[in-house]
Design an enzyme around this catalytic site. Sequence first.
Site, short mmCIF file in Angstrom:
data_model
loop_
_atom_site.label_atom_id
_atom_site.label_comp_id
_atom_site.label_asym_id
_atom_site.label_seq_id
_atom_site.Cartn_x
_atom_site.Cartn_y
_atom_site.Cartn_z
N GLY A 1 -37.30 3.18 7.30
CA GLY A 1 -37.28 4.62 7.43
C GLY A 1 -36.20 5.27 6.59
CB CYS A 2 -33.11 7.00 7.60
SG CYS A 2 -33.96 8.21 8.66
CB VAL A 3 -32.29 2.04 5.11
CG1 VAL A 3 -31.78 1.16 3.96
CG2 VAL A 3 -31.29 2.01 6.26
CB THR B 1 -30.95 6.93 1.98
OG1 THR B 1 -31.05 7.79 3.13
CG2 THR B 1 -29.60 7.15 1.31
#
Length: 213
Positions: free
Chosen positions: A151-153, A156
Amino acid sequence: MSTESDLQENYRRAYGNRIGFGKKPALILIDFVEAYFDPACELYADVEDALASALRIRDKAREIGIPVIYTNVVYQAGGVDGGRFFQKALPLRNFVSGNPMGAWPKGMEVGEHELVVSKQYPSAFFGTSLAATLATLGVDTLVHTGLTTSGCVRATCVDCCSHGFIPIIAREAVGDRHSAPHEANLFDMDAKYADVVSEADVIEYFNKTGKSQ
């Protein structure tokens, strides 16, 4: 049907390149918040080992003076600033401002001069000042730790690459709810956007960076 060895060879031929470490790193700790560590929360992910690894890397960054950046997800009441992401991903209600699930877990105390980037979407770059901050600091390499890998990793990492910074993913310091999305996304990030390296490699890199300063 292709075998696992066929897949590995295919990707080695197409994507086997390494970027390598840059000259000036920063460390980002992505969304290490209580929701992922409380078994009563639907976001619980059994990622204590990833947190421990990230904290060891943070300790080394602090020792050497490498910039340390944290992210969390914070919404206004009702998720009015969360857009389609808040509409789609129902567990994001845990990150409405004031919810204890958005608090830092034990050991994740933010230092006095360390930066917190509060975001509403998966990427730490989207809708934030992170890229401008890194550029101002002269950073060329962003070491990623955090949650979740898929997800966010990942989000980013892709935006880090798109903004012209070198994404480095510390393998032991990222985690997910299941090994399948975790490993698949590490594989894909390593192939296309970033170098996935070990915690030991990051520590060695930080030590070399400190000696060159």
